[in-house]
Design an enzyme around this catalytic site. Structure first.
Site, short mmCIF file in Angstrom:
data_model
loop_
_atom_site.label_atom_id
_atom_site.label_comp_id
_atom_site.label_asym_id
_atom_site.label_seq_id
_atom_site.Cartn_x
_atom_site.Cartn_y
_atom_site.Cartn_z
N GLU A 179 50.59 48.26 32.40
CA GLU A 179 51.17 49.42 32.56
C GLU A 179 51.30 49.92 33.73
O GLU A 179 52.51 50.59 34.14
CB GLU A 179 49.92 50.68 31.83
CG GLU A 179 49.90 50.35 30.39
CD GLU A 179 48.63 51.15 29.83
OE1 GLU A 179 47.62 50.67 29.85
OE2 GLU A 179 49.05 52.26 29.19
N GLU A 193 45.23 47.09 23.76
CA GLU A 193 44.26 48.19 23.75
C GLU A 193 43.62 48.59 22.13
O GLU A 193 42.56 48.93 21.96
CB GLU A 193 44.73 49.56 24.36
CG GLU A 193 44.96 49.48 25.83
CD GLU A 193 46.21 49.10 26.69
OE1 GLU A 193 46.77 48.37 25.87
OE2 GLU A 193 46.38 49.43 27.42
C1 LIG Z 1 44.03 52.71 29.89
C2 LIG Z 1 44.31 51.36 29.50
O1 LIG Z 1 45.38 51.48 28.93
C3 LIG Z 1 42.96 50.78 28.98
C4 LIG Z 1 42.79 49.10 28.99
O2 LIG Z 1 43.45 48.83 29.88
S1 LIG Z 1 41.77 48.31 28.12
C5 LIG Z 1 41.50 46.92 28.65
C6 LIG Z 1 42.88 45.92 28.17
N1 LIG Z 1 42.56 45.04 28.69
C7 LIG Z 1 42.06 43.78 27.47
O3 LIG Z 1 41.91 44.11 26.35
C8 LIG Z 1 41.84 42.42 27.98
C9 LIG Z 1 40.48 42.03 27.74
N2 LIG Z 1 40.23 40.67 28.12
C10 LIG Z 1 40.80 39.61 27.74
O4 LIG Z 1 41.44 39.64 26.67
C11 LIG Z 1 40.05 38.34 28.15
O5 LIG Z 1 39.11 38.63 28.56
C12 LIG Z 1 41.12 37.56 29.33
C13 LIG Z 1 42.48 37.16 28.39
C14 LIG Z 1 41.41 38.66 30.30
C15 LIG Z 1 40.61 36.38 29.65
O6 LIG Z 1 40.01 35.64 28.87
P1 LIG Z 1 39.05 34.42 29.29
O7 LIG Z 1 39.61 33.85 30.16
O8 LIG Z 1 39.03 33.32 27.87
O9 LIG Z 1 37.73 34.86 29.85
P2 LIG Z 1 36.90 35.98 29.20
O10 LIG Z 1 35.35 35.17 29.13
O11 LIG Z 1 37.26 36.79 28.09
O12 LIG Z 1 36.86 36.89 30.35
C16 LIG Z 1 36.01 36.57 31.78
C17 LIG Z 1 35.20 37.71 32.21
O13 LIG Z 1 36.07 38.72 32.62
C18 LIG Z 1 35.42 39.87 31.90
N3 LIG Z 1 36.90 40.85 31.42
C19 LIG Z 1 37.73 40.31 30.92
N4 LIG Z 1 38.66 41.17 30.82
C20 LIG Z 1 38.08 42.34 31.46
C21 LIG Z 1 38.25 43.72 31.70
N5 LIG Z 1 39.45 44.32 31.19
N6 LIG Z 1 37.34 44.69 32.09
C22 LIG Z 1 36.23 44.30 32.50
N7 LIG Z 1 35.79 42.88 32.51
C23 LIG Z 1 36.68 41.91 31.71
C24 LIG Z 1 34.90 39.22 30.67
O14 LIG Z 1 33.70 40.31 29.99
C25 LIG Z 1 34.16 38.13 31.09
O15 LIG Z 1 33.13 38.43 31.86
P3 LIG Z 1 31.85 37.64 31.73
O16 LIG Z 1 32.26 36.28 32.43
O17 LIG Z 1 30.51 38.14 32.57
O18 LIG Z 1 31.23 37.41 30.40
#
Ligand SMILES: C[C@H](O)CC(=O)SCCNC(=O)CCNC(=O)[C@H](O)C(C)(C)COP(=O)(O)OP(=O)(O)OC[C@H]1O[C@@H](n2cnc3c(N)ncnc32)[C@H](O)[C@@H]1OP(=O)(O)O
Length: 723
Positions: free
Chosen positions: A117, A137
């Site tokens: 975004e 999201e």
């Molecule tokens: C207002 C906005 O519109 C709202 C948002 O943006 S909501 C957030 C949207 N983003 C997401 O949903 C992404 C979520 N994350 C993921 O899908 C996956 O973590 C990823 C594709 C980024 C990485 O995947 P991968 O490499 O397999 O590692 P993964 O183990 O999942 O994550 C690594 C670490 O980063 C953390 N992390 C990943 N995304 C994060 C996030 N958005 N916020 C905080 N921590 C996050 C995980 O908790 C993990 O922490 P840990 O090592 O302490 O367990």
């Protein structure tokens, strides 16, 4: 103030371009600290006379994984709750997009959620071909909240934008380029320099200066847009009948299309506020962290052990499980030897693996080229000669103790001394399996769920002797084959099968007391399970159901409900779906329909059990059916926790979601139970146990927590501190 969670860095080059870098490892998530710092960097860049243009990027090859999901906790607790629109309108739109200096996003690695975004608010985007871009999201029970609902449709068109948001699936840089989501593809080492040049080109009017929010060329005409939105709504209602937020997302997109993007932004901000505090959002965020937390095992993963490289795996048994496991492994590039007892079985096993892969080819998830490469990793064998250099063996033969004991003592002879010796047993005590060996420290359970190449969960079962190194190795393999691991202790049924044994049992008890099989299944599917207990028993097959039933009867006789219904159906040559007859009748396409004859069998089993129809149970409300089926599951989950079979409640939550299809938007079995309260569950079970027997008797863990009003999911330490 607690410790700071990330920041941005700004560096101004001699070319007059300010490079703003997001720094918040591991994924450069946008915490409140990062967002405040981003605003400050921007304000500075916009003020400084030596800055002409801006490039935004993320540190260490990752643009941003989006809003900091761990900050939702402080939003829920109302510790930090910014004004609606502070980020999406004030920072993203009015500071970044409306600036009089152009911004270019330089995207490598990932730009997800708030990350994308932010990038969309820049005046252009450059990406590496492999970067992942998406708005996931909805997976968290919210909608994009930094303007994504408005900008994505304007960049890629409504149809594609809806697809990306409703499925939460990211696209790769290459596809993003063809969609118009990014403006150029660049290799990682040229990314930032190309972006600087691009920004200067925008300033010099050699490239267009675009504000995504006001683009209209990709938007479908209003009439067509309304049709597309209607279709999306219909589909969503069908696919996710229990969820509100996908429909809210569609409403917000529509508002922007009908009333203009600025109105859309405000509607987005308002709706986001409502959703972020919903139970669905809290549950899905719990599932997100439970999934990542399941590979953190106290006393095992905190010792600094490094997983050993497993270069070759052998699998014993090419049946349904063995071939599924082999498929999962070769798909993740592990060379596999499949051993069987004769040519016929070996061929059958190899053909099963080929069929598994073919079905992927058919679905477009594997190219024909890759099929050849993957299948070349598989080698069949009829003896142990090839076992001299394997690093792990997974035994997946029939559930027979003496056969397994023989196999494990053979393995000890033929495999190298470091080799991990795993069993896929779902019922037999691992100590018994390894009894005749001196290798107990490298014996471990690797319990896959059928079909093993599809189901996302792997139970790693440790005995008291299993070495931490072996567990660390298995956790690593789980990650490589894309399974969510849970480490559990050794007992009948381990965590998942044990928790869910009462699921079918409760169903049988209710039916013998007068409830309707088909109504139960209907109510339970409406609750969000993929199938009710009876449809599931048909799928699993009565053979398996009875065999596991015996195990539980032997080990937990006091709380096993003894019903003859399934054995009676077996006498009628019914075994479930495979025989096209079980609790349901099945047509050629395996579509289930109720069987009018079923009631005869139920009456017979009722009379054998000496049970009569209870008018109360014959007329249960939906809520009662749900509780009578699931509270016994909760009760067993409590025992599993109490006995230390699972180390934390969140592991059972993720196991119930991934192993049994418990709806993730309810947060998992214990999380859901805590939303109802331990006191309530205890009192209901206690009451039923008075009328219907031991099966419902609440366990001591549940009783103790209920008495003090402590959540079932609280750890022992948390529970103590609340006393
Ligand atoms: C207002 C906005 O519109 C709202 C948002 O943006 S909501 C957030 C949207 N983003 C997401 O949903 C992404 C979520 N994350 C993921 O899908 C996956 O973590 C990823 C594709 C980024 C990485 O995947 P991968 O490499 O397999 O590692 P993964 O183990 O999942 O994550 C690594 C670490 O980063 C953390 N992390 C990943 N995304 C994060 C996030 N958005 N916020 C905080 N921590 C996050 C995980 O908790 C993990 O922490 P840990 O090592 O302490 O367990």
């Amino acid at each position: 103030m607690g410790s700071s969670r990330g920041h941005t860095l700004m560096e101004v080059g001699p070319d007059g371009v300010a490079l703003i870098t997001i720094v918040n490892p591991p994924v450069n998530s946008l915490s409140f600290d990062v967002l405040r710092s981003l605003k400050e960097s921007y304000d500075q860049a916009l003020q400084r006379e030596d800055v002409k243009a801006i490039v935004v990027t993320g540190a260490k090859g990752k643009f941003s994984g989006g809003f900091d999901i761990s900050a939702f906790g402080s939003i829920h607790e109302a510790k930090e709750r910014p004004q609606p629109g502070w980020i999406s309108v004030e920072i993203i739109t009015d500071t970044i997009e409306a600036a009089r200096k152009p911004s270019v996003a330089a995207i490598d690695g990932l730009a997800l959620g708030g990350g994308l975004e932010l990038a969309m608010a820049c005046n252009a985007r450059l990406s590496t071909p492999t970067a992942q871009l998406g708005l996931p999201e909805l997976q968290l029970g919210i909608i994009p909240g930094f303007g994504g609902t408005q900008r994505l449709p304007r960049l890629v068109g409504l149809t594609k934008a809806l697809e990306m948001m409703l499925t939460s699936k990211p696209v790769k840089g290459k596809e993003a380029f063809s969609l118009g989501l990014v403006d150029g593809l660049v290799s990682p080492d040229e990314l930032v320099n190309s972006a600087r040049q691009w920004a200067l080109d925008i300033l010099g009017r050699r490239r267009p200066w675009v504000a995504s929010l006001y683009k209209t060329d990709k938007l479908e005409p209003l009439g067509e847009a309304r049709e597309i939105l209607k279709f999306a709504r219909d589909q969503t209602r069908k696919r996710a009948p229990n969820l509100q937020h996908p429909l809210v997302c569609i409403d917000v997109i529509e508002a922007g299309i009908v009333s203009g993007p600025r109105a859309g932004l405000w509607k987005e901000a308002e709706s986001f506020e409502g959703l972020v505090n919903s139970d669905t959002c809290k549950s899905l965020i719990h599932v997100f962290f439970s999934q990542r937390g399941s590979s953190k095992v106290p006393g095992v993963t905190d010792r600094g052990l490094v997983p050993r490289r497993v270069k070759k795996v052998a699998i014993l048994g090419g049946g349904l499980m063995g071939s599924g496991i082999a498929t999962a492994l070769i798909l993740s590039n592990y060379p596999v030897i499949l051993k069987e007892v004769n040519e016929k079985f070996l061929d059958a096993g190899i053909n099963r693996i080929k069929a598994n892969l073919q079905s992927r080819v058919k679905k477009g998830r594997l190219t024909t080229e890759n099929f050849e490469r993957v299948i070349s990793l598989l080698k069949g064998s009829l003896n142990y000669e090839d076992f001299g250099d394997v690093d792990m063996v997974i035994e997946a033969v029939v559930e027979n103790v003496s056969l397994k004991q023989q196999i494990f003592s053979d393995l000890e002879k033929y495999c190298p001394p470091h080799c991990i010796l795993a069993s896929n047993t779902s019922t037999i005590d691992l100590n018994l399996i390894g009894e005749k060996t001196k290798s107990q420290d490298r014996i471990v359970g690797a319990h896959f769920f059928s079909p093993a190449h599809v189901m996302p969960l792997l139970e790693i079962v440790r005995t008291k002797h299993t070495s931490p190194q072996v567990i660390v190795d298995l956790l690593d393999i789980a990650k490589k084959i894309k399974k969510t691991p849970v480490v559990v202790g050794n007992c009948t049924g381990f965590a998942v099968n044990r928790m869910f044994f009462p699921y079918t049992q409760a169903g049988l008890l209710l039916v013998e007391h007068g409830a309707d099989v088909y109504q139960i299944d209907k109510v339970i599917t409406k609750f969000g399970m993929p199938m009710g207990p009876f449809r599931l028993a048909d799928l699993v097959g009565f053979g398996v159901a009875v065999a596991t039933g015996m195990q539980f009867m032997e080990n937990f006789p006091e709380r096993t409900y003894k019903s003859m219904l399934i054995p009676l159906l077996q006498e009628d040559k019914r075994a479930g779906e495979t025989t096209r007859k079980g609790f349901y009748l099945y047509d050629d396409k395996r579509k289930a329909r109720p069987d009018p004859e079923l009631k005869n069998f139920i009456e017979k089993s009722r009379s054998i059990s000496g049970v009569s129809v209870d008018p109360k149970l014959a007329k249960l409300q939906e809520k009662d059916i749900i509780e009578m089926i699931f509270f016994p599951v909760v009760n067993e989950a409590c025992r599993v926790l109490d006995e230390g079979i699972a180390v934390k409640a969140a592991d059972l939550d993720i196991s119930s979601v991934m192993g049994m299809g418990f709806p993730p938007y309810r947060g998992g079995i214990i999380f859901w139970a805590d939303s109802l309260g331990s006191k309530y569950i205890y009192s209901r079970l206690e009451k039923w146990s008075e009328s219907y027997g031991e099966f419902f008797k609440p366990c001591s863990y549940l009783a103790a927590r209920a008495a003090k009003g402590i959540p079932l999911g609280a750890s022992v330490e948390q529970a103590k501190s609340r006393l």
